[in-house]
Design an enzyme around this catalytic site. Sequence first.
Site, PDB file in Angstrom:
ATOM      1  N   LYS A   1       0.813  -1.217   0.000  1.00  0.00           N
ATOM      2  CA  LYS A   1       0.000   0.000   0.000  1.00  0.00           C
ATOM      3  C   LYS A   1       0.844   1.264   0.000  1.00  0.00           C
ATOM      4  O   LYS A   1       0.376   2.322  -0.414  1.00  0.00           O
ATOM      5  CB  LYS A   1      -0.977  -0.041   1.156  1.00  0.00           C
ATOM      6  CG  LYS A   1      -2.049  -1.079   0.836  1.00  0.00           C
ATOM      7  CD  LYS A   1      -2.986  -1.376   1.925  1.00  0.00           C
ATOM      8  CE  LYS A   1      -4.075  -2.317   1.450  1.00  0.00           C
ATOM      9  NZ  LYS A   1      -3.902  -3.688   1.942  1.00  0.00           N
TER      10      LYS A   1
HETATM   11  C1  LIG Z   1      -4.488  -4.749   1.454  1.00  0.00           C
HETATM   12  C2  LIG Z   1      -3.712  -6.001   1.329  1.00  0.00           C
HETATM   13  C3  LIG Z   1      -4.104  -7.021   0.459  1.00  0.00           C
HETATM   14  C4  LIG Z   1      -5.382  -6.955  -0.344  1.00  0.00           C
HETATM   15  O1  LIG Z   1      -5.341  -5.932  -1.304  1.00  0.00           O
HETATM   16  P1  LIG Z   1      -6.707  -5.411  -1.956  1.00  0.00           P
HETATM   17  O2  LIG Z   1      -6.327  -4.264  -2.807  1.00  0.00           O
HETATM   18  O3  LIG Z   1      -7.572  -5.008  -0.795  1.00  0.00           O
HETATM   19  O4  LIG Z   1      -7.284  -6.553  -2.696  1.00  0.00           O
HETATM   20  C5  LIG Z   1      -3.277  -8.135   0.351  1.00  0.00           C
HETATM   21  N1  LIG Z   1      -2.144  -8.252   1.067  1.00  0.00           N
HETATM   22  C6  LIG Z   1      -1.744  -7.291   1.930  1.00  0.00           C
HETATM   23  C7  LIG Z   1      -0.495  -7.497   2.693  1.00  0.00           C
HETATM   24  C8  LIG Z   1      -2.491  -6.134   2.081  1.00  0.00           C
HETATM   25  O5  LIG Z   1      -2.083  -5.186   2.926  1.00  0.00           O
END
Ligand SMILES: *Cc1c(COP(=O)(O)O)cnc(C)c1O
Length: 465
Positions: A110
Amino acid sequence: MRYISTRGGIDPISFTEAVMMGLAADGGLLLPDPLPSVDSATLDEWKDLSYPKLALKIMGLFVDDLSDKELEALIHDAYTTFDTPDITPIVKVGKHYVLELFHGPTLAFKDVALQVLGNLFSLLLRKSGENMNILGATSGDTGSAAIYGVRGKDNINIFILHPKGRVSKVQGLQMTTVPEKNVFNIAVQGTFDDCQAIVKAIFNQLDFKARYHLGSINSINWARVLAQVVYYVYAALKVKEQTGAGSINFSVPTGNFGDIFAGYVARRLIQPNIGRLILATNENNILTRFVLQGRYAKSKVIPTISPSMDIQVASNFERYLYYLYNQEPERIKQAFIFLDQKDEIIISQEERARVRKDFASASIDQASTITTIRDIYKETGYILDPHTAVGVAAAERLGPDLPKGPTICLATAHPAKFPEAVRKAIGREPERPESLKGIESRPSRCEILAAEVDAVKNYIVKHAL
Ligand SMILES: *Cc1c(COP(=O)(O)O)cnc(C)c1O
């Protein structure tokens, strides 16, 4: 580029307006219209570009109300916080390629988008002279990445809701130990879906949203999806170059459908270079059931060792559905009314066939996740985090059914964020990167609130800019 709503209820707006609006004013999600594509001669020119340079080219296709200079500066500033000049390095792990997306300040993918979004908000507010109160919900990783994206920035306060006791210890501490005064953490007595529903309800109260200049950092914000499109293209170009393959598959551990929707946009952008997108879920497998059975049906959230994917209502799913429904807003509106009333959306036979051209899917239970971490470690010495392991396990299970070509597995978090799961798999915890050392002894702050819209609104009113 103009932006429209999946529900058809707003006049087209600019990129800047789309970023500031977050959720569309009619309750839909914003999308660029039309989706651009890139020809093979252009891709050939792009294949040796550095990550930030490629990001400038790709984001430039979707943004026409910032100057190249502004865009370049904000991309540059975003990625100087990463610990490697590759930004998203690719490593060969056994027979798979692993795209490491965890080299940013909070060790999850993210950061790739939220560092950009933090700088983008800051730039736009500088230009307009306004303030913003960011409101977001997190299943664990979004919150800390968003907080690190805007900590200490002028003109921005940030309010992050997380489900109390349902994020990992490290995730919780990463959020609550940030000392800057513009950061407000709220632990909600409920699930992530409760947090997300509260945030959505508040954004839908347009007078409140306008009065407090609410901004969104959840993946309903188009800028996040856009920043993530870049690493799909970057990785596809690199692995094509290394292997000479015609097309590349990606395996994506999925919760809210944001990351894999970025993959869908990338796939359309550089057709036919991306083959299939593997939608990998844990036991919260609403999206896998959708791909396999054509039925999107809500059920209860099950807490797992990959908590960032413990989601039933995937907010970005609406964006995909918009294309599946041939860009007809009326059908989207009907579908979501039906979902509210009947807790499900059902698609036709013909639509199911199209879904299966875009995605393959598997749901991986916790025992298989642990086994995958253990097996890969034994074979290669590489430690997967539990989310990444879900993606790798899905790639292995689906391997024979995929279009020919290498598969790139997205590594969405550093294993040190989830030490308990890793210990269970391999008998020891992964080594901690610098940023996590001593985190338990830092002072931490957090407000506990009931899972109620009004409780959260009152808190915002008290602490908003
Ligand atoms: C947020 C997250 C996901 C899922 O991503 P999405 O965009 O919500 O599908 C998978 N793995 C990790 C480590 C995350 O932080």
